[in-house]
Design a protein around this motif. Structure first.
Motif, PDB file in Angstrom:
ATOM      1  N   LEU A   9       0.828  -1.214   0.000  1.00  0.00           N
ATOM      2  CA  LEU A   9       0.000   0.000   0.000  1.00  0.00           C
ATOM      3  C   LEU A   9       0.861   1.263   0.000  1.00  0.00           C
ATOM      4  O   LEU A   9       0.570   2.219  -0.721  1.00  0.00           O
ATOM      5  CB  LEU A   9      -0.927   0.022   1.217  1.00  0.00           C
ATOM      6  N   ALA A  12       2.172   1.796  -3.411  1.00  0.00           N
ATOM      7  CA  ALA A  12       1.135   2.310  -4.328  1.00  0.00           C
ATOM      8  C   ALA A  12       0.929   3.812  -4.106  1.00  0.00           C
ATOM      9  O   ALA A  12       0.812   4.587  -5.062  1.00  0.00           O
ATOM     10  CB  ALA A  12      -0.185   1.558  -4.117  1.00  0.00           C
ATOM     11  N   TRP A  15       4.055   5.711  -5.560  1.00  0.00           N
ATOM     12  CA  TRP A  15       4.151   5.682  -7.033  1.00  0.00           C
ATOM     13  C   TRP A  15       3.002   6.462  -7.679  1.00  0.00           C
ATOM     14  O   TRP A  15       3.201   7.406  -8.444  1.00  0.00           O
ATOM     15  CB  TRP A  15       4.191   4.224  -7.515  1.00  0.00           C
ATOM     16  N   LEU A  61       5.979  -5.343  -7.055  1.00  0.00           N
ATOM     17  CA  LEU A  61       5.861  -6.661  -7.700  1.00  0.00           C
ATOM     18  C   LEU A  61       6.139  -7.765  -6.681  1.00  0.00           C
ATOM     19  O   LEU A  61       5.382  -8.740  -6.573  1.00  0.00           O
ATOM     20  CB  LEU A  61       6.828  -6.743  -8.891  1.00  0.00           C
ATOM     21  N   GLY A  64       3.353  -7.924  -4.126  1.00  0.00           N
ATOM     22  CA  GLY A  64       2.124  -8.375  -4.797  1.00  0.00           C
ATOM     23  C   GLY A  64       2.116  -9.888  -4.967  1.00  0.00           C
ATOM     24  O   GLY A  64       1.141 -10.563  -4.628  1.00  0.00           O
ATOM     25  N   LEU A  67       1.926 -11.734  -1.635  1.00  0.00           N
ATOM     26  CA  LEU A  67       0.544 -11.772  -1.129  1.00  0.00           C
ATOM     27  C   LEU A  67      -0.277 -12.773  -1.929  1.00  0.00           C
ATOM     28  O   LEU A  67      -1.069 -13.547  -1.366  1.00  0.00           O
ATOM     29  CB  LEU A  67      -0.100 -10.381  -1.234  1.00  0.00           C
ATOM     30  N   MET A  85      -5.212  -6.558 -11.327  1.00  0.00           N
ATOM     31  CA  MET A  85      -4.073  -5.824 -10.745  1.00  0.00           C
ATOM     32  C   MET A  85      -2.752  -6.372 -11.258  1.00  0.00           C
ATOM     33  O   MET A  85      -1.823  -5.611 -11.525  1.00  0.00           O
ATOM     34  CB  MET A  85      -4.122  -5.925  -9.213  1.00  0.00           C
ATOM     35  N   ASN A  86      -2.680  -7.665 -11.398  1.00  0.00           N
ATOM     36  CA  ASN A  86      -1.467  -8.278 -11.941  1.00  0.00           C
ATOM     37  C   ASN A  86      -1.190  -7.726 -13.340  1.00  0.00           C
ATOM     38  O   ASN A  86      -0.074  -7.290 -13.638  1.00  0.00           O
ATOM     39  CB  ASN A  86      -1.654  -9.796 -11.983  1.00  0.00           C
ATOM     40  N   GLY A  89      -0.532  -3.854 -13.121  1.00  0.00           N
ATOM     41  CA  GLY A  89       0.746  -3.624 -12.429  1.00  0.00           C
ATOM     42  C   GLY A  89       1.923  -3.924 -13.343  1.00  0.00           C
ATOM     43  O   GLY A  89       2.898  -3.173 -13.383  1.00  0.00           O
ATOM     44  N   MET A  92       2.085  -1.143 -15.911  1.00  0.00           N
ATOM     45  CA  MET A  92       2.695   0.070 -15.332  1.00  0.00           C
ATOM     46  C   MET A  92       4.220  -0.063 -15.299  1.00  0.00           C
ATOM     47  O   MET A  92       4.943   0.896 -15.575  1.00  0.00           O
ATOM     48  CB  MET A  92       2.191   0.304 -13.902  1.00  0.00           C
ATOM     49  N   ALA A 144      -8.446  -2.596  -7.283  1.00  0.00           N
ATOM     50  CA  ALA A 144      -7.998  -3.306  -6.077  1.00  0.00           C
ATOM     51  C   ALA A 144      -8.945  -3.053  -4.912  1.00  0.00           C
ATOM     52  O   ALA A 144      -9.350  -3.978  -4.197  1.00  0.00           O
ATOM     53  CB  ALA A 144      -6.581  -2.877  -5.715  1.00  0.00           C
ATOM     54  N   GLY A 145      -9.307  -1.792  -4.725  1.00  0.00           N
ATOM     55  CA  GLY A 145     -10.182  -1.437  -3.603  1.00  0.00           C
ATOM     56  C   GLY A 145     -11.596  -1.961  -3.810  1.00  0.00           C
ATOM     57  O   GLY A 145     -12.244  -2.457  -2.880  1.00  0.00           O
ATOM     58  N   ARG A 148     -11.834  -5.858  -3.386  1.00  0.00           N
ATOM     59  CA  ARG A 148     -11.514  -6.328  -2.033  1.00  0.00           C
ATOM     60  C   ARG A 148     -12.767  -6.758  -1.277  1.00  0.00           C
ATOM     61  O   ARG A 148     -12.762  -7.716  -0.522  1.00  0.00           O
ATOM     62  CB  ARG A 148     -10.804  -5.184  -1.283  1.00  0.00           C
TER      63      ARG A 148
HETATM   64  C1  HEM Z   1       2.140  -2.028  -9.532  1.00  0.00           C
HETATM   65  C2  HEM Z   1       0.944  -1.513  -9.335  1.00  0.00           C
HETATM   66  C3  HEM Z   1       0.053  -1.976  -8.219  1.00  0.00           C
HETATM   67  C4  HEM Z   1      -0.720  -1.140  -7.466  1.00  0.00           C
HETATM   68  C5  HEM Z   1      -0.830   0.372  -7.609  1.00  0.00           C
HETATM   69  C6  HEM Z   1      -1.418  -1.987  -6.501  1.00  0.00           C
HETATM   70  C7  HEM Z   1      -2.301  -1.500  -5.548  1.00  0.00           C
HETATM   71  C8  HEM Z   1      -2.938  -2.259  -4.601  1.00  0.00           C
HETATM   72  C9  HEM Z   1      -3.859  -1.766  -3.606  1.00  0.00           C
HETATM   73  C10 HEM Z   1      -4.311  -0.308  -3.466  1.00  0.00           C
HETATM   74  C11 HEM Z   1      -4.266  -2.829  -2.864  1.00  0.00           C
HETATM   75  C12 HEM Z   1      -5.242  -2.777  -1.681  1.00  0.00           C
HETATM   76  C13 HEM Z   1      -6.569  -3.353  -2.085  1.00  0.00           C
HETATM   77  C14 HEM Z   1      -7.227  -4.009  -0.947  1.00  0.00           C
HETATM   78  O1  HEM Z   1      -7.936  -3.323  -0.212  1.00  0.00           O
HETATM   79  O2  HEM Z   1      -7.017  -5.212  -0.775  1.00  0.00           O
HETATM   80  C15 HEM Z   1      -3.604  -4.015  -3.359  1.00  0.00           C
HETATM   81  C16 HEM Z   1      -3.761  -5.310  -2.869  1.00  0.00           C
HETATM   82  C17 HEM Z   1      -3.203  -6.453  -3.409  1.00  0.00           C
HETATM   83  N1  HEM Z   1      -2.329  -6.499  -4.505  1.00  0.00           N
HETATM   84 FE1  HEM Z   1      -1.685  -4.912  -5.596  1.00  0.00          FE
HETATM   85  N2  HEM Z   1      -1.047  -3.297  -6.698  1.00  0.00           N
HETATM   86  C18 HEM Z   1      -0.163  -3.355  -7.735  1.00  0.00           C
HETATM   87  C19 HEM Z   1       0.446  -4.487  -8.270  1.00  0.00           C
HETATM   88  C20 HEM Z   1       0.198  -5.789  -7.872  1.00  0.00           C
HETATM   89  C21 HEM Z   1       0.741  -6.982  -8.499  1.00  0.00           C
HETATM   90  C22 HEM Z   1       1.667  -7.013  -9.727  1.00  0.00           C
HETATM   91  C23 HEM Z   1       0.261  -8.060  -7.813  1.00  0.00           C
HETATM   92  C24 HEM Z   1       0.541  -9.497  -8.128  1.00  0.00           C
HETATM   93  C25 HEM Z   1      -0.393 -10.326  -8.438  1.00  0.00           C
HETATM   94  C26 HEM Z   1      -0.574  -7.555  -6.734  1.00  0.00           C
HETATM   95  C27 HEM Z   1      -1.250  -8.316  -5.786  1.00  0.00           C
HETATM   96  C28 HEM Z   1      -2.042  -7.837  -4.762  1.00  0.00           C
HETATM   97  C29 HEM Z   1      -2.752  -8.680  -3.797  1.00  0.00           C
HETATM   98  C30 HEM Z   1      -2.696 -10.213  -3.742  1.00  0.00           C
HETATM   99  C31 HEM Z   1      -3.462  -7.803  -2.956  1.00  0.00           C
HETATM  100  C32 HEM Z   1      -4.410  -8.183  -1.823  1.00  0.00           C
HETATM  101  C33 HEM Z   1      -5.820  -8.243  -2.416  1.00  0.00           C
HETATM  102  C34 HEM Z   1      -6.906  -8.376  -1.376  1.00  0.00           C
HETATM  103  O3  HEM Z   1      -6.670  -8.064  -0.217  1.00  0.00           O
HETATM  104  O4  HEM Z   1      -8.030  -8.764  -1.761  1.00  0.00           O
HETATM  105  N3  HEM Z   1      -0.591  -6.175  -6.812  1.00  0.00           N
HETATM  106  N4  HEM Z   1      -2.792  -3.631  -4.425  1.00  0.00           N
END
Ligand code: HEM
Length: 151
Positions: A9, A12, A15, A61, A64, A67, A85-86, A89, A92, A144-145, A148
Motif C-alpha cells: 500500500l 502504491a 508511485w 511486484l 504483490g 501476497l 491488478m497483476n 501492475g 505500469m 484493487a479497492g 476487495r
Molecule cells: C504495480 C501496481 C500496483 C498497485 C498500484 C497496486 C495496488 C494495490 C492496492 C491499493 C491494494 C489494496 C486493495 C485491498 O484493499 O485489498 C492491493 C492489494 C493487493 N495487490 Fe496490488 N497493486 C499493484 C500491483 C500488484 C501486483 C503485480 C500483484 C501481483 C499479483 C498484486 C497483488 C495484490 C494482492 C494479492 C493484494 C491483496 C488483495 C486483497 O486483499 O483482496 N498487486 N494492491
C-alpha cells in the motif's frame, strides 16, 4: 503478510501519488518558469522521482506476488481484482521502463548537448507516458479497492 500488505500500500501511494502530483501540480507550476529553467527543473524533479520508482516498482511486484501466493495460494484462489491488478501492475512497470529507457534517456542526452528543442520534445513525451501510467495506476487502485469487498 500484514507487513507485506502495508508495504504494498505504501508503495502504491508513493508511485501513483507521485505521478498525480507531477501531472496535476508540478507541471502547471513549472509553466510559470521561462523555458530553459523549466526544462532544468523538470529534469531535476524527474531524476529524483524516477529514483523513487526504481525502488518502489520491485517492492510492488515482490509484495504483490508474495501476497498472491502467501495469502491466496496462487491465481486460482485470488479474486478478479487481483488478476486485473497483476495485468495493470505489469503494464505500469513496462510503461515505466519504456519511459526511462526511451524519452527520459533522450531528454538527458539532449540537455547535456544543449539541444533545447529536442529536450522539450522528449520532456513532452515523458509527460504523455507518465499520464498514461497515472491513469493505469488509478485504475489499479480503483479495481484493487473495489474487488476487495467483493464488488
Ligand atoms: C504495480 C501496481 C500496483 C498497485 C498500484 C497496486 C495496488 C494495490 C492496492 C491499493 C491494494 C489494496 C486493495 C485491498 O484493499 O485489498 C492491493 C492489494 C493487493 N495487490 Fe496490488 N497493486 C499493484 C500491483 C500488484 C501486483 C503485480 C500483484 C501481483 C499479483 C498484486 C497483488 C495484490 C494482492 C494479492 C493484494 C491483496 C488483495 C486483497 O486483499 O483482496 N498487486 N494492491
Amino acid at each position: 503478510m500484514t507487513l507485506l500488505f502495508v508495504l504494498h500500500l505504501v508503495g502504491a501511494v508513493l508511485w501513483v501519488g507521485g505521478m498525480a502530483f507531477g501531472i496535476l501540480a508540478m507541471r502547471p507550476a513549472l509553466a510559470t518558469l521561462p523555458p530553459p529553467q523549466r526544462l532544468e527543473a523538470s529534469a531535476a524533479a524527474h531524476r529524483r522521482f524516477f529514483l523513487v520508482v526504481w525502488h518502489v516498482m520491485p517492492v510492488m511486484l515482490a509484495t504483490g506476488y508474495a501476497l498472491l501466493f502467501g495469502w491466496f495460494g496462487g491465481f486460482a484462489g485470488a479474486g478478479w481484482h487481483v488478476h486485473v491488478m497483476n495485468l495493470t501492475g505489469l503494464l505500469m512497470s513496462a510503461v515505466f521502463l519504456a519511459i526511462f529507457f526511451g524519452p527520459w534517456r533522450r531528454m538527458r542526452a539532449a540537455l547535456a548537448a544543449g539541444e533545447a528543442a529536442d529536450a522539450a520534445a522528449a520532456n513532452n513525451k515523458v509527460r504523455q507516458m507518465v499520464t498514461v501510467n497515472l491513469l493505469l495506476g488509478l485504475l489499479t487502485v480503483i479495481v484493487a479497492g473495489w474487488g476487495r469487498f467483493g464488488g
